[in-house]
Design a protein around this motif. Sequence first.
Motif, mmCIF file in Angstrom:
data_model
loop_
_atom_site.group_PDB
_atom_site.id
_atom_site.type_symbol
_atom_site.label_atom_id
_atom_site.label_comp_id
_atom_site.label_asym_id
_atom_site.label_seq_id
_atom_site.Cartn_x
_atom_site.Cartn_y
_atom_site.Cartn_z
ATOM 1 N N ARG A 1 -15.409 -1.727 12.398
ATOM 2 C CA ARG A 1 -14.101 -2.100 12.964
ATOM 3 C C ARG A 1 -14.027 -1.723 14.436
ATOM 4 N N TYR B 1 -7.444 7.780 8.695
ATOM 5 C CA TYR B 1 -6.566 6.664 9.060
ATOM 6 C C TYR B 1 -6.194 6.768 10.536
ATOM 7 N N GLU C 1 2.832 1.835 3.140
ATOM 8 C CA GLU C 1 3.652 0.676 3.469
ATOM 9 C C GLU C 1 3.937 -0.116 2.209
ATOM 10 N N GLN D 1 -9.158 -4.090 -3.182
ATOM 11 C CA GLN D 1 -8.360 -4.897 -2.283
ATOM 12 C C GLN D 1 -9.299 -5.486 -1.230
ATOM 13 N N ASP E 1 -7.664 3.673 -2.128
ATOM 14 C CA ASP E 1 -7.341 4.942 -1.462
ATOM 15 C C ASP E 1 -6.504 5.866 -2.351
ATOM 16 N N GLN F 1 -11.372 7.508 -1.073
ATOM 17 C CA GLN F 1 -11.197 6.497 -2.124
ATOM 18 C C GLN F 1 -11.098 7.197 -3.482
ATOM 19 N N ALA G 1 -1.843 0.427 8.875
ATOM 20 C CA ALA G 1 -1.928 -0.049 7.497
ATOM 21 C C ALA G 1 -2.829 0.859 6.664
ATOM 22 N N GLY G 2 -2.668 2.152 6.836
ATOM 23 C CA GLY G 2 -3.569 3.063 6.124
ATOM 24 C C GLY G 2 -5.003 2.679 6.436
ATOM 25 N N MET G 3 -5.212 2.262 7.683
ATOM 26 C CA MET G 3 -6.520 1.703 8.035
ATOM 27 C C MET G 3 -7.523 2.787 8.396
ATOM 28 N N GLU H 1 -12.151 9.797 4.533
ATOM 29 C CA GLU H 1 -11.907 8.748 5.532
ATOM 30 C C GLU H 1 -10.726 9.156 6.412
ATOM 31 N N PHE I 1 0.841 -1.197 0.000
ATOM 32 C CA PHE I 1 0.000 0.000 0.000
ATOM 33 C C PHE I 1 0.878 1.249 0.000
ATOM 34 N N GLY J 1 -11.405 -6.704 1.742
ATOM 35 C CA GLY J 1 -11.630 -6.272 3.123
ATOM 36 C C GLY J 1 -11.360 -4.811 3.390
ATOM 37 N N THR J 2 -11.194 -4.024 2.333
ATOM 38 C CA THR J 2 -10.912 -2.598 2.508
ATOM 39 C C THR J 2 -12.191 -1.770 2.346
ATOM 40 N N THR J 3 -12.076 -0.495 2.657
ATOM 41 C CA THR J 3 -13.245 0.376 2.493
ATOM 42 C C THR J 3 -13.609 0.491 1.008
HETATM 43 N N1 GLN Z 1 -8.095 2.611 3.930
HETATM 44 C C1 GLN Z 1 -8.554 1.357 3.451
HETATM 45 C C2 GLN Z 1 -9.170 0.574 4.581
HETATM 46 O O1 GLN Z 1 -8.936 0.848 5.706
HETATM 47 C C3 GLN Z 1 -7.482 0.542 2.749
HETATM 48 C C4 GLN Z 1 -6.319 0.156 3.595
HETATM 49 C C5 GLN Z 1 -5.329 -0.782 2.913
HETATM 50 O O2 GLN Z 1 -5.585 -1.355 1.877
HETATM 51 N N2 GLN Z 1 -4.172 -0.938 3.469
HETATM 52 O O3 GLN Z 1 -9.913 -0.326 4.372
#
Ligand code: GLN
Length: 284
Positions: free
Chosen positions: A135, A245, A77, A174, A215, A150, A127-129, A243, A73, A176-178
Amino acid sequence: MKKLLAVLLATVMTMSLLTACGSSKTAETTKETEAAGTTEAAEKTEEATETTEAAVSEALSDGVLTVGTNAEFPPFEYVDDNGEPDGFDIALIKAVGEKLGVTVEVENMEFASLISSIGSKIDVAIAGMTVTDERKESVDFSDSYYEAVQYVILPEGSEIATADDLKNKAIGVQLGTTGDFIASDIEGATVSRYNKAVDAVNDLINGRVECVIIDKNPALVFEGKFEGQITAVDGAQFDFEPEQYAIAMPKGDAALVEQVNKALEEIKADGTFDELVKTYIEAE
Ligand code: GLN
């Protein structure tokens, strides 16, 4: 969970000791516990005492902060030329670790496994989460450290331009991502889910999907990498919301959340944060 109980016990005990206001009561409390005859209770007392003395989060108690990420990502990362995870998030969490006086060890894993690994395989995840309500049911988040949105990656010449145009399309995301959650809600869309974002982009170039929702910053990195083949379009054009992180942590470890937030604040105040933005994000 056991620790949580221990912390509660510790608090209760400390309170009762304080109220007792004398060593005779301390002895009495210990005697009572022993007299109860349950070794389990005695063990818990011991553990509780330890927790009180340490007064730190369980995640930090061994001096090592094990951090999960998904190094697919960029620029947040990625795996560097030496095969090591690097990027903005990795540098940020190392700076946090330094403030907290712990060693940071990074575990590279699938994005979709991060949340369920917190508290077992890993202490925290960066993880750019994006912070989401769903969650938040499983983890606690730090204060937000970055605002994102996004983007929609399109092949050159695509006519997709509005939210309506995304209906009934083949969309790569990807797993499980937003981006996955947004795509899954689009009417008639066929969603292909990848563990690695770059595989989604490759399938876009191969024509297997018609767009990729991902993202902003990774989208811009991919646009640069596959120059002339793809365009990254701001999700605001598709009515996607901003969004935030944040660092994901075990649910209920208030000491950890507090210390991480304090470290983040310091990193922002002393200029480290801006340095990292310059090095990793603006240098893109
Ligand atoms: N920001 C997105 C999410 O939290 C993607 C994060 C990622 O792919 N690392 O779902």
